[in-house]
Design an enzyme around this catalytic site. Structure first.
Site, PDB file in Angstrom:
ATOM      1  N   TYR A  57       0.855  -1.192   0.000  1.00 24.36           N
ATOM      2  CA  TYR A  57       0.000   0.000   0.000  1.00 24.36           C
ATOM      3  C   TYR A  57       0.888   1.237   0.000  1.00 24.36           C
ATOM      4  O   TYR A  57       1.505   1.585   0.997  1.00 24.36           O
ATOM      5  CB  TYR A  57      -0.931   0.030   1.214  1.00 24.36           C
ATOM      6  CG  TYR A  57      -1.873  -1.148   1.315  1.00 24.36           C
ATOM      7  CD1 TYR A  57      -2.213  -1.917   0.198  1.00 24.36           C
ATOM      8  CD2 TYR A  57      -2.439  -1.502   2.539  1.00 24.36           C
ATOM      9  CE1 TYR A  57      -3.075  -2.999   0.303  1.00 24.36           C
ATOM     10  CE2 TYR A  57      -3.310  -2.579   2.649  1.00 24.36           C
ATOM     11  CZ  TYR A  57      -3.622  -3.325   1.529  1.00 24.36           C
ATOM     12  OH  TYR A  57      -4.474  -4.391   1.647  1.00 24.36           O
ATOM     13  N   GLY A 206     -17.720  -4.155  -1.625  1.00 24.08           N
ATOM     14  CA  GLY A 206     -17.589  -4.287  -3.068  1.00 24.08           C
ATOM     15  C   GLY A 206     -16.711  -3.230  -3.697  1.00 24.08           C
ATOM     16  O   GLY A 206     -16.996  -2.723  -4.772  1.00 24.08           O
ATOM     17  N   ARG A 207     -15.600  -2.892  -3.004  1.00 26.08           N
ATOM     18  CA  ARG A 207     -14.645  -1.874  -3.480  1.00 26.08           C
ATOM     19  C   ARG A 207     -15.329  -0.527  -3.706  1.00 26.08           C
ATOM     20  O   ARG A 207     -15.006   0.202  -4.638  1.00 26.08           O
ATOM     21  CB  ARG A 207     -13.923  -2.342  -4.741  1.00 26.08           C
ATOM     22  CG  ARG A 207     -13.194  -3.676  -4.560  1.00 26.08           C
ATOM     23  CD  ARG A 207     -12.489  -4.114  -5.827  1.00 26.08           C
ATOM     24  NE  ARG A 207     -12.029  -5.479  -5.739  1.00 26.08           N
ATOM     25  CZ  ARG A 207     -10.864  -5.881  -5.226  1.00 26.08           C
ATOM     26  NH1 ARG A 207     -10.041  -4.980  -4.738  1.00 26.08           N
ATOM     27  NH2 ARG A 207     -10.522  -7.156  -5.194  1.00 26.08           N
TER      28      ARG A 207
END
Length: 339
Positions: A57, A206-207
């Site tokens: 990240y 769901g993103r």
């Protein structure tokens, strides 16, 4: 605000908040550091003590930021999870699980996080060129040395999970699980439950889809990986937006938001399921915590599932099989020993 309870994650003794905080979005795209530290502090003070980050990240910047946020006595209040195994180079992502890399990655994460020990250390994706026994064997050494406490896997097949668990107990398996991503339910979930492994659900919203529906694409930033996910391509999104509309209608009847309803659905999968929704906004964090108060009947669960069934969703959840458990089996240990 809803009370955030703590529960055992897996069967090795790790106790975490039933909802965690995914820490990818705090650096993708880059955001003011002081605001993200304030967000993490707010999460901890609200009872969210399970922080999930990774060296990829940023890369690296999320771990550094989380490390800064844990100064001043905060470290003792949290269960810290990070991951290794994905390397970004020349626009491509390489997966590594060889012993030398496992050790080097762990040492680097400890330094960036500025901690003595990582509570839960995941293999972010499975290196299909290295027997899982070899990777977990090195992780076992890191446990024995006190550098990590518990071992996790992410996007691993049922076979891989069993092989890994035979080398050293696996505490958690992290998988994508949401109303419209349910491919793990047939094999992975039963395997984890059979072995006493906790299930950490990433992208439970769901993103972002169950927060904003088709409008989520308007928030995609330059370089956003979601642009490549088939579900978000225009030809599929036009169809998929109806899933969000149905969930939103039901949420209105329940007196909550669509994202809270979708998150509550994940929580209702069992006491061994721990969603880790990510956000960079305190208001969204509060909304996610409030989802813990949303109760669903079996009939409501079934109704929700019918809206987002595989037949009603167009497009794959990933843009490459490299990031899916369905293509994550590793060679037998004998192949490594004889090489």
């Amino acid at each position: 605000m809803a009370e955030v309870q703590k529960m055992k994650l897996g069967s090795q003794g790790l106790e975490v908040s039933v909802q965690g905080l995914g820490c990818a979005g705090i650096v993708r795209p880059p955001k003011p550091e002081d605001e993200m530290i304030a967000l993490i502090h707010h999460a901890i003070n609200s009872g969210i003590t399970f922080l999930d980050t990774s060296d990829i990240y940023g890369p690296f910047t999320s771990e550094i930021l989380v490390g800064k946020a844990l100064k001043g006595g905060m470290r003792e209040k949290v269960q810290l999870a990070t991951k290794f195994g994905l390397i970004s180079a020349d626009g491509k992502i390489e997966v590594r699980g060889d012993p030398a890399y496992v050790r080097a990655a762990c040492e680097a994460s400890l330094k960036r996080l500025d901690v003595d020990c990582i509570d839960l250390y995941y293999q972010h994706r499975v290196d299909t060129s290295v027997p899982i026994e070899v990777t977990v064997g090195e992780l076992k050494k890191l446990v024995e040395e006190g550098k990590i406490k518990y071992i996790g896997l992410s996007e691993a097949s049922a076979t891989t999970i069993k092989r890994a668990h035979a080398v050293h107990p696996i505490t958690a398996v992290q998988m994508e699980w949401s109303l419209w991503t349910r491919d793990l339910e047939e094999e992975i979930v039963p395997t984890c439950r059979e072995l006493g492994i906790g299930i950490v659900a990433y992208s439970p919203l769901g993103r972002g889809f169950f927060s904003l529906g088709a409008k989520v694409v308007e928030n995609f930033y330059e370089g956003d990986y979601r642009k490549n996910i088939p579900r978000f391509l225009p030809e599929n999104l036009e169809h998929n937006k109806h899933v969000f509309e149905r969930v939103s209608d039901m949420a209105a009847r329940k007196g909550c938001t669509a994202s809270q309803l979708a998150l509550a659905w994940v929580h209702h999968q069992g006491d061994d399921v721990y969603p880790i929704p990510g956000t960079s906004k305190i208001n969204n964090l509060n909304q996610n915590i409030a989802a813990l108060t949303v109760k669903l009947t079996p009939d409501e669960m079934a109704e929700l599932e019918s809206y987002a069934s595989a037949d009603n969703v167009k497009g794959d959840r990933t843009w490459t099989k490299t990031f899916s458990w369905m293509d994550s089996d590793t060679p037998p240990l004998s192949s490594w020993q004889s090489s």
